[in-house]
Design a protein around this motif. Structure first.
Motif, mmCIF file in Angstrom:
data_model
loop_
_atom_site.group_PDB
_atom_site.id
_atom_site.type_symbol
_atom_site.label_atom_id
_atom_site.label_comp_id
_atom_site.label_asym_id
_atom_site.label_seq_id
_atom_site.Cartn_x
_atom_site.Cartn_y
_atom_site.Cartn_z
ATOM 1 N N UNK A 79 -17.426 -16.332 -10.118
ATOM 2 C CA UNK A 79 -17.967 -15.129 -10.740
ATOM 3 C C UNK A 79 -18.126 -14.011 -9.728
ATOM 4 N N UNK A 80 -17.718 -12.818 -10.128
ATOM 5 C CA UNK A 80 -17.887 -11.620 -9.312
ATOM 6 C C UNK A 80 -18.719 -10.624 -10.103
ATOM 7 N N UNK A 81 -19.890 -10.269 -9.562
ATOM 8 C CA UNK A 81 -20.726 -9.245 -10.166
ATOM 9 C C UNK A 81 -20.338 -7.913 -9.558
ATOM 10 N N UNK A 82 -20.089 -6.931 -10.392
ATOM 11 C CA UNK A 82 -19.664 -5.623 -9.902
ATOM 12 C C UNK A 82 -20.741 -5.008 -9.027
ATOM 13 N N UNK A 83 -20.376 -4.676 -7.797
ATOM 14 C CA UNK A 83 -21.246 -4.036 -6.814
ATOM 15 C C UNK A 83 -22.476 -4.873 -6.460
ATOM 16 N N UNK A 84 -22.431 -6.162 -6.721
ATOM 17 C CA UNK A 84 -23.589 -6.994 -6.396
ATOM 18 C C UNK A 84 -23.197 -8.076 -5.399
ATOM 19 N N UNK A 85 -22.496 -9.085 -5.845
ATOM 20 C CA UNK A 85 -22.156 -10.212 -4.987
ATOM 21 C C UNK A 85 -21.111 -11.085 -5.666
ATOM 22 N N UNK A 86 -20.615 -12.075 -4.974
ATOM 23 C CA UNK A 86 -19.715 -13.060 -5.548
ATOM 24 C C UNK A 86 -20.383 -14.420 -5.471
ATOM 25 N N UNK A 87 -20.230 -15.220 -6.537
ATOM 26 C CA UNK A 87 -20.839 -16.538 -6.619
ATOM 27 C C UNK A 87 -19.800 -17.549 -7.065
ATOM 28 N N UNK A 88 -19.983 -18.798 -6.658
ATOM 29 C CA UNK A 88 -19.071 -19.857 -7.065
ATOM 30 C C UNK A 88 -19.280 -20.252 -8.526
ATOM 31 N N UNK A 89 -20.550 -20.289 -8.958
ATOM 32 C CA UNK A 89 -20.842 -20.742 -10.313
ATOM 33 C C UNK A 89 -22.085 -20.037 -10.831
ATOM 34 N N UNK A 90 -22.086 -19.663 -12.117
ATOM 35 C CA UNK A 90 -23.221 -18.984 -12.743
ATOM 36 C C UNK A 90 -23.491 -19.652 -14.083
ATOM 37 N N UNK A 91 -24.755 -19.847 -14.396
ATOM 38 C CA UNK A 91 -25.184 -20.374 -15.684
ATOM 39 C C UNK A 91 -25.954 -19.264 -16.383
ATOM 40 N N UNK A 92 -25.473 -18.810 -17.539
ATOM 41 C CA UNK A 92 -26.128 -17.738 -18.288
ATOM 42 C C UNK A 92 -26.706 -18.322 -19.558
ATOM 43 N N UNK A 93 -27.986 -18.049 -19.815
ATOM 44 C CA UNK A 93 -28.632 -18.478 -21.042
ATOM 45 C C UNK A 93 -29.086 -17.228 -21.768
ATOM 46 N N UNK A 94 -28.688 -17.075 -23.027
ATOM 47 C CA UNK A 94 -29.043 -15.904 -23.823
ATOM 48 C C UNK A 94 -29.617 -16.370 -25.146
#
Length: 107
Positions: A79-94
């Motif tokens: 995962x790449x967050x625009x203008x924030x950082x890059x991460x290997x894995x993200x878990x999103x709960x909505x």
């Protein structure tokens, strides 16, 4: 029904520990502690909905997703967050807000 998701935050955990201490010292009843927790759930949810206006853009590969009990969970890889950082894995709960239960409406 307010979402109990925020109870697992640092603030929520500390708040629950404080309530447990008050119960142990018999300053409040367990029933009162439960009522206070329910108000906490509603208050946190309300404040976040009203005050937080930040938006992010992200790019990644969808690993898995599921929708259960009005809660969407997305697991993304690389995962790449625009203008924030890059991460290997993200878990999103909505969580759905309860007003709309369509698949396009999440909080």
């Amino acid at each position: 029904m307010a979402h109990q998701l925020y109870r697992n935050t640092t603030l929520g955990n500390s708040f629950q520990e404080s309530l447990d201490e008050l119960i142990q010292s018999q300053q409040i009843t367990p029933q009162l502690a439960l009522q206070v927790l329910l108000r906490f759930d509603k208050a946190i949810y309300s404040v976040l909905v009203q005050k937080v206006r930040n938006r992010i853009r992200l790019k990644g590969s969808l690993n898995t997703y599921r929708f259960c009990d009005n809660v969407w969970t997305f697991v993304l890889n690389d995962v790449e967050f625009r203008e924030v950082t890059e991460l290997d894995k993200v878990n999103i709960v909505a969580c759905c807000d309860g007003k709309n239960t369509g698949s396009n409406t999440t909080e």
